[in-house]
Design an enzyme around this catalytic site. Sequence first.
Site, PDB file in Angstrom:
ATOM      1  N   GLN A  19       5.174   2.671   0.767  1.00 58.89           N
ATOM      2  CA  GLN A  19       6.532   2.307   1.062  1.00 58.89           C
ATOM      3  C   GLN A  19       7.275   3.608   1.310  1.00 58.89           C
ATOM      4  O   GLN A  19       7.280   4.484   0.433  1.00 58.89           O
ATOM      5  CB  GLN A  19       7.136   1.547  -0.119  1.00 58.89           C
ATOM      6  N   GLY A  20       7.831   3.743   2.454  1.00 59.13           N
ATOM      7  CA  GLY A  20       8.522   4.999   2.736  1.00 59.13           C
ATOM      8  C   GLY A  20       9.682   4.760   3.659  1.00 59.13           C
ATOM      9  O   GLY A  20      10.091   3.620   3.879  1.00 59.13           O
ATOM     10  N   GLY A  21      10.185   5.843   4.177  1.00 59.63           N
ATOM     11  CA  GLY A  21      11.323   5.757   5.075  1.00 59.63           C
ATOM     12  C   GLY A  21      10.964   4.977   6.318  1.00 59.63           C
ATOM     13  O   GLY A  21      11.808   4.363   6.951  1.00 59.63           O
ATOM     14  N   GLN A  22       9.702   4.976   6.660  1.00 60.36           N
ATOM     15  CA  GLN A  22       9.279   4.345   7.900  1.00 60.36           C
ATOM     16  C   GLN A  22       9.027   2.850   7.745  1.00 60.36           C
ATOM     17  O   GLN A  22       8.853   2.162   8.727  1.00 60.36           O
ATOM     18  CB  GLN A  22       8.015   5.028   8.406  1.00 60.36           C
ATOM     19  N   LYS A  26       2.019  -3.629   8.764  1.00 59.32           N
ATOM     20  CA  LYS A  26       3.172  -2.740   8.652  1.00 59.32           C
ATOM     21  C   LYS A  26       4.390  -3.412   9.243  1.00 59.32           C
ATOM     22  O   LYS A  26       4.341  -3.992  10.316  1.00 59.32           O
ATOM     23  CB  LYS A  26       2.879  -1.460   9.435  1.00 59.32           C
ATOM     24  N   THR A  85       7.332  -0.544   5.184  1.00 58.79           N
ATOM     25  CA  THR A  85       6.426  -0.940   4.116  1.00 58.79           C
ATOM     26  C   THR A  85       5.088  -1.336   4.706  1.00 58.79           C
ATOM     27  O   THR A  85       5.036  -2.033   5.715  1.00 58.79           O
ATOM     28  CB  THR A  85       7.016  -2.142   3.357  1.00 58.79           C
ATOM     29  N   LEU A 130       0.842  -1.202   0.000  1.00 63.51           N
ATOM     30  CA  LEU A 130       0.000   0.000   0.000  1.00 63.51           C
ATOM     31  C   LEU A 130       0.870   1.242   0.000  1.00 63.51           C
ATOM     32  O   LEU A 130       0.554   2.248  -0.631  1.00 63.51           O
ATOM     33  CB  LEU A 130      -0.890   0.010   1.233  1.00 63.51           C
ATOM     34  N   ASP A 178       3.893  13.412  16.364  1.00 61.69           N
ATOM     35  CA  ASP A 178       4.007  13.619  14.923  1.00 61.69           C
ATOM     36  C   ASP A 178       2.632  13.884  14.330  1.00 61.69           C
ATOM     37  O   ASP A 178       2.204  13.227  13.388  1.00 61.69           O
ATOM     38  CB  ASP A 178       4.670  12.421  14.260  1.00 61.69           C
TER      39      ASP A 178
END
Length: 735
Positions: free
Chosen positions: A418-421, A438, A423, A416, A535
């Site tokens: 995909q980022g620095g944090q 996640k 997948t 869904l 955040d």
Amino acid sequence: MIKVCSRLFLLVAIFSIAYTQLVKGQHQPRQNCQSKCGNFTIEYPFGISTGCHYPGDKSFKITCKKDKPNVRRNIEVKTFDHSGQLRVLLNRSTVCYDEEANIEVNSYRLKLDNFSLPPNNKFTVVGCNAWGLLRTFGVQNHSTGCLSLCDSPPAPHSKCNGAGCCRTDVSIPLDSNRLQTGSERFENMTSVKHFNPCTYAFLVENGMFNFSSKEDLKNLRGVKQFPVVLDWSIGNQTCEQAGSRNICGGNSTCFDSTRGKGYNCKCLDGFEGNPYTSDGCQDINECTTTSSILKHNCSDPKTCRNRDGGFECKCRSGYRLDKTTMSCKRKDFGWAMILLVTTIVFLVILLGISYIKQRLRRRKDTELRQQFFEKNGGGMLIQRLSGAGPSNIDVKIFTEQGMKEATNGYEESRILGQGGQGTVYKGILPDNSIIAIKKARLGDNSQVKQFINEVLVLSQINHRNVVKLLGCCLETEIPLLVYEFINSGTLYDHLHGAIYDSSLTWEHRLRIAIEVAGTLSYLHSSASIPIIHRDVKTANILLDEDLTAKVADFGASRLIPMDKEQLTTMVQGTLGYLDPEYYTTGLLNEKSDVYSFGVVLMELLSGQKALCFERLETSKHLVSYFVSAMKENRLHEIIDRQVMKEDNQREIHEAARVALECTRLMGEERPRMKDVAAVLEALRVKTTKHKWSDQYPKEVEHLLGVQNLSAQGDTSSIGYDSIKNVAILDIEAGR
Ligand SMILES: *[C@@H]1O[C@H](CO)[C@@H](O)[C@H](O)[C@H]1NC(C)=O
Ligand SMILES: *[C@@H]1O[C@H](CO)[C@@H](O)[C@H](O)[C@H]1NC(C)=O
Ligand SMILES: *[C@@H]1O[C@H](CO)[C@@H](O)[C@H](O)[C@H]1NC(C)=O
Ligand SMILES: *[C@@H]1O[C@H](CO)[C@@H](O)[C@H](O)[C@H]1NC(C)=O
Ligand SMILES: *[C@@H]1O[C@H](CO)[C@@H](O)[C@H](O)[C@H]1NC(C)=O
Ligand SMILES: *[C@@H]1O[C@H](CO)[C@@H](O)[C@H](O)[C@H]1NC(C)=O
Ligand SMILES: *[C@@H]1O[C@H](CO)[C@@H](O)[C@H](O)[C@H]1NC(C)=O
Ligand SMILES: *[C@@H]1O[C@H](CO)[C@@H](O)[C@H](O)[C@H]1NC(C)=O
Ligand SMILES: *[C@@H]1O[C@H](CO)[C@@H](O)[C@H](O)[C@H]1NC(C)=O
């Protein structure tokens, strides 16, 4: 005419039937033929009376004289066999001499006709200084003979080799039909007469005459007839020429005669009897026969079984016949069997090994999963779940297998985000419910406790505006977090049109702001342990299909233990939303979230991004942009056109002031989330319209004064976090 014709036809038919029967029948002997002559058994094709011997050939007619069978009336038959040989007695020829001349001359003549003389006969001459002659007549005449010389009686044991006796082979033309034997002394030798008065010439079967010089030279021991072998055959056609007309009976075969014409019959192997009669050949029971030639050769007679045309040595089951000794041997496994067994054993071993390997791998997998589970704090979690804690903990521990199945083996199409944090995968549970999975990232072991705590706390948050943590999977190296699935994107996407056209009305926005404020307020105060989100930003607010806000991504959130309300942490957050006070001091308290919320509220009002470098130098940051606009009393310029309406100006103004209050530089001056939520809620229920007012600071102070006081009181004490290494928990909400 027709009648005559049909009669003629009938006649022809009858005749032809009769003829065939005649032709067939003529080859078979009559019933009740005389079968004995003395003790000689007469067998077809030979026979005594007409109809009992093979027709058309006088050679097969036997005459029985004084219990002795004769062919050609006066040739005595000694034996007979089916293969075409007849042993007969033939007269010798003699020439005797007295003082003067011959006294007795007896040459021997024989009409061969349908007999022939095979080469296993010898032409023999006995006498001194005599020659003998064998002459045959036919298409070609043929003569052969030999010479015997002796001046005195030969040595007693001399052989028939030219002294007193000579002999020669018989190889006469096949077509010979007449023969004559004779001998003569060629020298008038009176000196030999006293021991050899006569000379003799005769045919004899090979080996049936042994020369004995003394007696034979005298008078041939008085023997007048010698056994001779004659060949006989049926007809003058070969088997091929005779075809099916041959007279060979059942279970027999036809073979061409050595005579050069005609054929003979013989029983098939394993049969015996007269092959010249239709059912003469009978199966030999090798198991019971007394004939040593025909008898079976099974080493154990009990194993012998007769078969048509043969026999077999039948062994008990489990035994096999050894062909060289014809005895039964216990079955042993041959090379093929050994090979087969070896192969099977090999395969079994191979299978076993692979099975064990699989088992080991599975065990290793299990161990690894267990190891990961422990590493990821599974034990602690279980302990906490079972221990005396809050009972409303509802966190499910998923298995690695279940996760794999839900994501179809972490298929790429299921990703869904995909980022620095990390997948995020879309997962489908067996009950068809959709979840977001996640992959969280964990540092060293010291963070495990923290992580577990967070999982527990987050799982306890049962707020309709918080993305629900359903559970986690700790069996993987990277722990997996399982969230409810929210499908309509983030507030950021809605506002800034990354995916969706912004169609958020003021009512929507106000409601979202109220929901977020309420959620944060709940996190700060109502949850069992206060939680600071850390955040808060539009990208972390998910919207479902009803545009209901769902606060997500507690990746950076901190739990505040009851006795510590401020924590020193590594500064975390997103630029644009980051509380400047927290940024400079590193002291974290709930007011940091208030600041971030203020920015979010501004974003909702203006439709501008928190940080935009396209704006003027001093207005890059949304807060300063907002503050300057407010100060210059041109708020209406920066409000999103989509929300600005005649009837909501006052509410917007109020909201803008709340946003400004929230983004005050000093945390202490910011209102508490609870109060913010209350004010915003109040805005919504207010129906009276308000005009733009320029009494901004005063009014806000008036509105939020009480709250400010309480906020100051709450944040007075400062605590320190013992955790030095701050875990960065990527607990991002599922989308
Ligand atoms: C049968 O034949 C044999 C020789 O062929 C002879 O010795 C014997 O006496 C004969 N027996 C009778 C009953 O004729
Ligand atoms: C010899 O055999 C042939 C053919 O079967 C027959 O025609 C002939 O008459 C036989 N000869 C004698 C002397 O029987
Ligand atoms: C053989 O000799 C005997 C007399 O010794 C005679 O009766 C008989 O007919 C002779 N057989 C032939 C075939 O000549
Ligand atoms: C064979 O001998 C007979 C009698 O001596 C004679 O008549 C005949 O012509 C001879 N046949 C041949 C082919 O020489
Ligand atoms: C043998 O000799 C006798 C007397 O010397 C004579 O009469 C007779 O003819 C001779 N026979 C032959 C065959 O030469
Ligand atoms: C001739 O002698 C051989 C061996 O020397 C013997 O086997 C055979 O039976 C004898 N034949 C006759 C007819 O005596
Ligand atoms: C067989 O014998 C018959 C009668 O003697 C004769 O007509 C026929 O030509 C002979 N056939 C052969 C192949 O010799
Ligand atoms: C051949 O022999 C078998 C066994 O003895 C028998 O059943 C069969 O009838 C025979 N065939 C003829 C044609 O006689
Ligand atoms: C036994 O007899 C059968 C048929 O009669 C033959 O084929 C085989 O060779 C014999 N075996 C031995 C070992 O004599």
